[in-house]
Design a protein around this motif. Structure first.
Motif, PDB file in Angstrom:
ATOM      1  N   TYR A  35       0.831  -1.203   0.000  1.00  8.86           N
ATOM      2  CA  TYR A  35       0.000   0.000   0.000  1.00  8.86           C
ATOM      3  C   TYR A  35       0.868   1.257   0.000  1.00  8.86           C
ATOM      4  CZ  TYR A  35      -3.262   3.632   1.251  1.00  8.86           C
ATOM      5  OH  TYR A  35      -3.980   4.799   1.251  1.00  8.86           O
ATOM      6  N   SER A  36       1.894   1.263   0.849  1.00  8.70           N
ATOM      7  CA  SER A  36       2.736   2.466   0.940  1.00  8.70           C
ATOM      8  C   SER A  36       3.494   2.724  -0.354  1.00  8.70           C
ATOM      9  CB  SER A  36       3.713   2.359   2.113  1.00  8.70           C
ATOM     10  OG  SER A  36       4.696   1.376   1.865  1.00  8.70           O
ATOM     11  N   GLN A  37       3.724   1.686  -1.149  1.00  9.71           N
ATOM     12  CA  GLN A  37       4.391   1.840  -2.443  1.00  9.71           C
ATOM     13  C   GLN A  37       3.408   2.120  -3.578  1.00  9.71           C
ATOM     14  OE1 GLN A  37       7.233  -1.227  -3.427  1.00  9.71           O
ATOM     15  NE2 GLN A  37       7.769  -1.509  -1.278  1.00  9.71           N
ATOM     16  N   GLY A  38       2.104   2.160  -3.255  1.00 10.56           N
ATOM     17  CA  GLY A  38       1.097   2.459  -4.269  1.00 10.56           C
ATOM     18  C   GLY A  38       0.746   1.276  -5.153  1.00 10.56           C
ATOM     19  N   LYS A  39       1.112   0.076  -4.744  1.00 13.68           N
ATOM     20  CA  LYS A  39       0.826  -1.111  -5.550  1.00 13.68           C
ATOM     21  C   LYS A  39      -0.590  -1.630  -5.351  1.00 13.68           C
ATOM     22  CE  LYS A  39       5.623  -2.547  -5.763  1.00 13.68           C
ATOM     23  NZ  LYS A  39       6.609  -3.575  -5.437  1.00 13.68           N
ATOM     24  N   GLN A  50      -9.255  -9.011   5.012  1.00 18.28           N
ATOM     25  CA  GLN A  50     -10.626  -9.317   5.434  1.00 18.28           C
ATOM     26  C   GLN A  50     -11.071  -8.412   6.584  1.00 18.28           C
ATOM     27  OE1 GLN A  50     -10.585 -13.566   6.192  1.00 18.28           O
ATOM     28  NE2 GLN A  50     -10.480 -14.041   4.016  1.00 18.28           N
ATOM     29  N   LEU A  51     -10.847  -7.119   6.398  1.00 24.04           N
ATOM     30  CA  LEU A  51     -11.252  -6.137   7.396  1.00 24.04           C
ATOM     31  C   LEU A  51     -12.714  -5.768   7.156  1.00 24.04           C
ATOM     32  CD1 LEU A  51      -8.016  -3.958   7.339  1.00 24.04           C
ATOM     33  CD2 LEU A  51      -8.699  -5.629   9.071  1.00 24.04           C
ATOM     34  N   PRO A  52     -13.478  -5.514   8.214  1.00 26.07           N
ATOM     35  CA  PRO A  52     -14.926  -5.320   8.064  1.00 26.07           C
ATOM     36  C   PRO A  52     -15.359  -3.998   7.440  1.00 26.07           C
ATOM     37  CG  PRO A  52     -14.279  -5.087  10.357  1.00 26.07           C
ATOM     38  CD  PRO A  52     -13.057  -5.533   9.607  1.00 26.07           C
ATOM     39  N   THR A  53     -14.584  -2.931   7.647  1.00 30.79           N
ATOM     40  CA  THR A  53     -15.011  -1.623   7.151  1.00 30.79           C
ATOM     41  C   THR A  53     -13.833  -0.828   6.604  1.00 30.79           C
ATOM     42  OG1 THR A  53     -14.632  -0.491   9.259  1.00 30.79           O
ATOM     43  CG2 THR A  53     -16.828  -1.477   8.919  1.00 30.79           C
ATOM     44  N   ARG A  54     -14.169   0.240   5.902  1.00 35.77           N
ATOM     45  CA  ARG A  54     -13.142   1.164   5.395  1.00 35.77           C
ATOM     46  C   ARG A  54     -12.395   1.809   6.558  1.00 35.77           C
ATOM     47  NH1 ARG A  54     -13.747   6.708   4.086  1.00 35.77           N
ATOM     48  NH2 ARG A  54     -15.955   6.458   4.484  1.00 35.77           N
ATOM     49  N   LEU A  55     -13.135   2.117   7.630  1.00 37.37           N
ATOM     50  CA  LEU A  55     -12.499   2.730   8.793  1.00 37.37           C
ATOM     51  C   LEU A  55     -11.517   1.773   9.475  1.00 37.37           C
ATOM     52  CD1 LEU A  55     -15.464   4.747  10.331  1.00 37.37           C
ATOM     53  CD2 LEU A  55     -13.555   5.581   8.956  1.00 37.37           C
ATOM     54  N   SER A  56     -11.796   0.485   9.417  1.00 38.79           N
ATOM     55  CA  SER A  56     -10.852  -0.478   9.990  1.00 38.79           C
ATOM     56  C   SER A  56      -9.571  -0.525   9.165  1.00 38.79           C
ATOM     57  CB  SER A  56     -11.480  -1.869  10.124  1.00 38.79           C
ATOM     58  OG  SER A  56     -11.867  -2.366   8.868  1.00 38.79           O
ATOM     59  N   VAL A  57      -9.673  -0.274   7.856  1.00 36.47           N
ATOM     60  CA  VAL A  57      -8.479  -0.178   7.007  1.00 36.47           C
ATOM     61  C   VAL A  57      -7.666   1.036   7.434  1.00 36.47           C
ATOM     62  CG1 VAL A  57      -7.610   0.219   4.666  1.00 36.47           C
ATOM     63  CG2 VAL A  57      -9.528  -1.344   5.041  1.00 36.47           C
ATOM     64  N   HIS A  58      -8.342   2.169   7.644  1.00 38.96           N
ATOM     65  CA  HIS A  58      -7.659   3.388   8.068  1.00 38.96           C
ATOM     66  C   HIS A  58      -6.967   3.162   9.410  1.00 38.96           C
ATOM     67  CE1 HIS A  58     -10.389   6.172   5.427  1.00 38.96           C
ATOM     68  NE2 HIS A  58      -9.851   5.174   4.764  1.00 38.96           N
ATOM     69  N   SER A  59      -7.635   2.474  10.312  1.00 44.55           N
ATOM     70  CA  SER A  59      -7.054   2.166  11.618  1.00 44.55           C
ATOM     71  C   SER A  59      -5.829   1.270  11.472  1.00 44.55           C
ATOM     72  CB  SER A  59      -8.105   1.486  12.499  1.00 44.55           C
ATOM     73  OG  SER A  59      -7.548   1.123  13.731  1.00 44.55           O
ATOM     74  N   PHE A  60      -5.932   0.258  10.624  1.00 45.12           N
ATOM     75  CA  PHE A  60      -4.800  -0.640  10.378  1.00 45.12           C
ATOM     76  C   PHE A  60      -3.605   0.145   9.847  1.00 45.12           C
ATOM     77  CE2 PHE A  60      -2.531  -2.858   6.934  1.00 45.12           C
ATOM     78  CZ  PHE A  60      -1.822  -3.783   7.688  1.00 45.12           C
ATOM     79  N   LYS A  62      -2.971   3.279  10.161  1.00 43.79           N
ATOM     80  CA  LYS A  62      -2.464   4.159  11.207  1.00 43.79           C
ATOM     81  C   LYS A  62      -1.567   3.381  12.161  1.00 43.79           C
ATOM     82  CE  LYS A  62      -3.917   7.386  14.777  1.00 43.79           C
ATOM     83  NZ  LYS A  62      -5.054   8.002  15.468  1.00 43.79           N
ATOM     84  N   GLN A  63      -1.978   2.174  12.527  1.00 43.06           N
ATOM     85  CA  GLN A  63      -1.161   1.329  13.409  1.00 43.06           C
ATOM     86  C   GLN A  63       0.181   0.993  12.772  1.00 43.06           C
ATOM     87  OE1 GLN A  63      -3.618  -2.071  14.123  1.00 43.06           O
ATOM     88  NE2 GLN A  63      -4.802  -1.090  15.734  1.00 43.06           N
ATOM     89  N   MET A  64       0.196   0.923  11.456  1.00 41.41           N
ATOM     90  CA  MET A  64       1.417   0.593  10.719  1.00 41.41           C
ATOM     91  C   MET A  64       2.227   1.855  10.393  1.00 41.41           C
ATOM     92  SD  MET A  64       1.163  -2.658  10.638  1.00 41.41           S
ATOM     93  CE  MET A  64       2.351  -3.269   9.468  1.00 41.41           C
ATOM     94  N   ASN A  65       1.759   3.012  10.897  1.00 45.27           N
ATOM     95  CA  ASN A  65       2.411   4.305  10.647  1.00 45.27           C
ATOM     96  C   ASN A  65       2.502   4.634   9.162  1.00 45.27           C
ATOM     97  OD1 ASN A  65       2.904   4.977  13.395  1.00 45.27           O
ATOM     98  ND2 ASN A  65       4.570   3.492  13.397  1.00 45.27           N
ATOM     99  N   ILE A  66       1.401   4.389   8.453  1.00 44.62           N
ATOM    100  CA  ILE A  66       1.325   4.656   7.018  1.00 44.62           C
ATOM    101  C   ILE A  66       0.196   5.654   6.775  1.00 44.62           C
ATOM    102  CG2 ILE A  66       0.850   3.657   4.745  1.00 44.62           C
ATOM    103  CD1 ILE A  66       2.084   1.064   5.800  1.00 44.62           C
ATOM    104  N   TYR A  67       0.526   6.705   6.043  1.00 45.14           N
ATOM    105  CA  TYR A  67      -0.480   7.711   5.703  1.00 45.14           C
ATOM    106  C   TYR A  67      -1.335   7.223   4.548  1.00 45.14           C
ATOM    107  CZ  TYR A  67       2.245  10.923   8.541  1.00 45.14           C
ATOM    108  OH  TYR A  67       2.902  11.527   9.572  1.00 45.14           O
ATOM    109  N   LEU A  68      -2.591   7.655   4.545  1.00 42.20           N
ATOM    110  CA  LEU A  68      -3.486   7.336   3.443  1.00 42.20           C
ATOM    111  C   LEU A  68      -2.984   7.989   2.169  1.00 42.20           C
ATOM    112  CD1 LEU A  68      -7.022   7.812   5.029  1.00 42.20           C
ATOM    113  CD2 LEU A  68      -5.956   5.669   4.342  1.00 42.20           C
ATOM    114  N   ASN A  69      -3.047   7.251   1.081  1.00 45.40           N
ATOM    115  CA  ASN A  69      -2.738   7.811  -0.241  1.00 45.40           C
ATOM    116  C   ASN A  69      -3.993   8.537  -0.712  1.00 45.40           C
ATOM    117  OD1 ASN A  69      -0.225   6.575  -0.211  1.00 45.40           O
ATOM    118  ND2 ASN A  69      -0.965   4.748  -1.216  1.00 45.40           N
ATOM    119  N   TYR A  70      -4.021   9.819  -0.492  1.00 43.46           N
ATOM    120  CA  TYR A  70      -5.200  10.619  -0.813  1.00 43.46           C
ATOM    121  C   TYR A  70      -4.752  11.756  -1.702  1.00 43.46           C
ATOM    122  CZ  TYR A  70      -9.725  12.842   0.076  1.00 43.46           C
ATOM    123  OH  TYR A  70     -10.973  13.379  -0.054  1.00 43.46           O
TER     124      TYR A  70
END
Length: 88
Positions: A35-39, A50-60, A62-70
């Motif tokens: 994700y951090s490499q844009g792949k 298999q995360l339940p929501t988009r917000l759980s992806v954002h939380s994941f 964040k835990q990995m210290n990766i900013y959203l590609n926005y």
């Protein structure tokens, strides 16, 4: 696809004790890196892990210290969606 990795037993035991399920942890690290490499995008992160929501992806991420590609394109899409919702 299944991949086998050889890791010294003492190292694997220490990892498994601190990281929980070693297989899952390695998958999470690979997904975060991709994700951090844009792949891959957030939808693919959600599907692979298999995360339940988009917000759980954002939380994941964040835990990995990766900013959203926005980027500007996504911002324009969000503004367009917001305008459509407001019109209803």
């Amino acid at each position: 696809m299944q991949i086998t990795i050889e890791i010294p037993d003492d190292f694997a035991q220490r990892l498994d004790q601190t990281a929980g399920n070693l297989s899952q942890r390695l998958l999470e690290l690979m997904v975060a890196d991709a994700y951090s490499q844009g792949k891959i995008n957030t939808a693919e992160v959600r599907q692979i892990l298999q995360l339940p929501t988009r917000l759980s992806v954002h939380s994941f991420l964040k835990q990995m210290n990766i900013y959203l590609n926005y980027d500007e394109t996504e911002l324009k899409q969000d503004i367009q969606t917001l305008n459509q919702v407001r019109e209803k």
